[in-house]
Scaffold this motif. Sequence first.
Motif, mmCIF file in Angstrom:
data_model
loop_
_atom_site.group_PDB
_atom_site.id
_atom_site.type_symbol
_atom_site.label_atom_id
_atom_site.label_comp_id
_atom_site.label_asym_id
_atom_site.label_seq_id
_atom_site.Cartn_x
_atom_site.Cartn_y
_atom_site.Cartn_z
ATOM 1 N N ILE A 1 0.834 -1.202 0.000
ATOM 2 C CA ILE A 1 0.000 0.000 0.000
ATOM 3 C C ILE A 1 0.871 1.255 0.000
ATOM 4 O O ILE A 1 0.616 2.193 -0.732
ATOM 5 N N TRP A 2 1.913 1.251 0.833
ATOM 6 C CA TRP A 2 2.830 2.389 0.888
ATOM 7 C C TRP A 2 4.222 1.857 1.209
ATOM 8 O O TRP A 2 4.564 1.673 2.377
ATOM 9 N N PRO A 3 5.023 1.565 0.206
ATOM 10 C CA PRO A 3 6.353 0.986 0.422
ATOM 11 C C PRO A 3 7.193 1.803 1.415
ATOM 12 O O PRO A 3 7.306 3.021 1.305
ATOM 13 N N GLY A 4 7.734 1.086 2.394
ATOM 14 C CA GLY A 4 8.545 1.711 3.431
ATOM 15 C C GLY A 4 7.744 2.311 4.562
ATOM 16 O O GLY A 4 8.301 2.795 5.546
ATOM 17 N N LYS A 5 6.421 2.269 4.461
ATOM 18 C CA LYS A 5 5.548 2.883 5.471
ATOM 19 C C LYS A 5 4.427 1.920 5.862
ATOM 20 O O LYS A 5 3.259 2.305 5.923
ATOM 21 N N ALA A 6 4.767 0.673 6.132
ATOM 22 C CA ALA A 6 3.755 -0.334 6.467
ATOM 23 C C ALA A 6 2.982 0.015 7.735
ATOM 24 O O ALA A 6 1.848 -0.428 7.905
ATOM 25 N N ASP A 7 3.560 0.824 8.609
ATOM 26 C CA ASP A 7 2.864 1.170 9.845
ATOM 27 C C ASP A 7 2.189 2.550 9.774
ATOM 28 O O ASP A 7 1.749 3.091 10.774
ATOM 29 N N SER A 8 2.055 3.097 8.556
ATOM 30 C CA SER A 8 1.380 4.384 8.387
ATOM 31 C C SER A 8 -0.131 4.224 8.535
ATOM 32 O O SER A 8 -0.672 3.125 8.416
ATOM 33 N N TRP A 9 -0.813 5.342 8.766
ATOM 34 C CA TRP A 9 -2.266 5.331 8.889
ATOM 35 C C TRP A 9 -2.909 4.761 7.639
ATOM 36 O O TRP A 9 -3.806 3.916 7.716
ATOM 37 N N PHE A 10 -2.465 5.205 6.440
ATOM 38 C CA PHE A 10 -3.040 4.714 5.192
ATOM 39 C C PHE A 10 -2.844 3.211 5.042
ATOM 40 O O PHE A 10 -3.758 2.490 4.645
ATOM 41 N N SER A 11 -1.660 2.719 5.357
ATOM 42 C CA SER A 11 -1.410 1.276 5.234
ATOM 43 C C SER A 11 -2.252 0.488 6.222
ATOM 44 O O SER A 11 -2.809 -0.556 5.877
ATOM 45 N N LYS A 12 -2.347 0.977 7.448
ATOM 46 C CA LYS A 12 -3.160 0.289 8.458
ATOM 47 C C LYS A 12 -4.633 0.250 8.047
ATOM 48 O O LYS A 12 -5.274 -0.797 8.076
ATOM 49 N N LYS A 13 -5.162 1.420 7.695
ATOM 50 C CA LYS A 13 -6.583 1.505 7.391
ATOM 51 C C LYS A 13 -6.952 0.686 6.149
ATOM 52 O O LYS A 13 -7.948 -0.025 6.139
ATOM 53 N N ARG A 14 -6.156 0.789 5.101
ATOM 54 C CA ARG A 14 -6.488 0.084 3.862
ATOM 55 C C ARG A 14 -6.261 -1.420 3.978
ATOM 56 O O ARG A 14 -7.046 -2.204 3.443
ATOM 57 N N SER A 15 -5.206 -1.840 4.661
ATOM 58 C CA SER A 15 -4.968 -3.286 4.782
ATOM 59 C C SER A 15 -6.009 -3.935 5.689
ATOM 60 O O SER A 15 -6.453 -5.053 5.433
ATOM 61 N N THR A 16 -6.432 -3.233 6.754
ATOM 62 C CA THR A 16 -7.462 -3.810 7.620
ATOM 63 C C THR A 16 -8.829 -3.791 6.940
ATOM 64 O O THR A 16 -9.667 -4.652 7.213
ATOM 65 N N LEU A 17 -9.039 -2.835 6.040
ATOM 66 C CA LEU A 17 -10.257 -2.826 5.232
ATOM 67 C C LEU A 17 -10.321 -4.108 4.404
ATOM 68 O O LEU A 17 -11.355 -4.787 4.351
ATOM 69 N N GLY A 18 -9.205 -4.473 3.780
ATOM 70 C CA GLY A 18 -9.139 -5.722 3.013
ATOM 71 C C GLY A 18 -9.349 -6.941 3.889
ATOM 72 O O GLY A 18 -10.078 -7.867 3.526
ATOM 73 N N GLY A 19 -8.717 -6.939 5.062
ATOM 74 C CA GLY A 19 -8.890 -8.058 5.988
ATOM 75 C C GLY A 19 -10.336 -8.205 6.431
ATOM 76 O O GLY A 19 -10.863 -9.315 6.533
ATOM 77 N N ALA A 20 -10.996 -7.081 6.685
ATOM 78 C CA ALA A 20 -12.402 -7.121 7.104
ATOM 79 C C ALA A 20 -13.300 -7.655 5.994
ATOM 80 O O ALA A 20 -14.234 -8.413 6.252
ATOM 81 N N LEU A 21 -13.010 -7.289 4.761
ATOM 82 C CA LEU A 21 -13.800 -7.820 3.640
ATOM 83 C C LEU A 21 -13.645 -9.336 3.538
ATOM 84 O O LEU A 21 -14.619 -10.048 3.303
ATOM 85 N N VAL A 22 -12.436 -9.819 3.728
ATOM 86 C CA VAL A 22 -12.196 -11.267 3.680
ATOM 87 C C VAL A 22 -12.941 -11.968 4.813
ATOM 88 O O VAL A 22 -13.596 -12.994 4.606
ATOM 89 N N LEU A 23 -12.876 -11.398 6.022
ATOM 90 C CA LEU A 23 -13.465 -12.053 7.182
ATOM 91 C C LEU A 23 -14.983 -11.900 7.277
ATOM 92 O O LEU A 23 -15.613 -12.558 8.097
ATOM 93 N N THR A 24 -15.578 -11.068 6.445
ATOM 94 C CA THR A 24 -17.040 -10.939 6.446
ATOM 95 C C THR A 24 -17.679 -11.508 5.179
ATOM 96 O O THR A 24 -18.890 -11.417 5.021
ATOM 97 N N SER A 25 -16.884 -12.079 4.313
ATOM 98 C CA SER A 25 -17.392 -12.669 3.069
ATOM 99 C C SER A 25 -17.654 -14.159 3.247
ATOM 100 O O SER A 25 -17.047 -14.799 4.104
ATOM 101 N N PRO A 26 -18.537 -14.744 2.425
ATOM 102 C CA PRO A 26 -18.773 -16.185 2.495
ATOM 103 C C PRO A 26 -17.512 -16.964 2.117
ATOM 104 O O PRO A 26 -16.607 -16.430 1.474
#
Length: 193
Positions: free
Chosen positions: A5-30
């Motif tokens: 999401i942001w090379p060199g900035k894996a712990d940035s707000w954008f990386s956290k928010k967008r990666s957890t958004l993806g994780g939430a989609l996976v965990l709420t899908s059939p």
Amino acid sequence: MPEDIWPGKADSWFSKKRSTLGGALVLTSPGIPMIFEGQEFLEDRWFHDRVPIDWSRSEHERGILGMYRDMIALRRNLSGVTRGLCGQNIHLYHFDDEAKLIAFHRWDKQGPTDSVVVVVNMANQNRDGYVIGFPRAGLWKTRFNSDSHHYGPDFANHPAPDVEAYEDNFDGLPCSGMISIGPYTVVILSQDA
């Protein structure tokens, strides 16, 4: 994932928010949910079978790890009010390209503790007073808000209050209600018995 999401900035707000958004989609899908190894604590390297993941990151990213624990608990229906996340049924009923927001209904057999509504805001702005459809009237309680400050001190903690749904057709469903949701956020709602 966060590193892409942001090379060199894996712990940035954008990386956290967008990666957890993806994780939430996976965990709420059939289906069987699968996340990338280390995604639950923002691993910043690709998986290699000869290089172990950096488990020390789990100490630094306790909030993100707690978010994944909470999502998995909801997926497994450990609280007894999100049975729909265990089922295979899904109805994607609200999709707003301009607002970058979707909502879907998950259920197993249907009913108050079985039906789950998942709202996903993929935009970098709050949505307040936003109307979506609901499968039935009554109080829909917020079971999960990925913008909670419990998951990261830099998260906005934008409120996602419980929603009172009224018998007023919307999105092809018999009821509707107004939601509030933070940027790059997933909110999970369900009803009590």
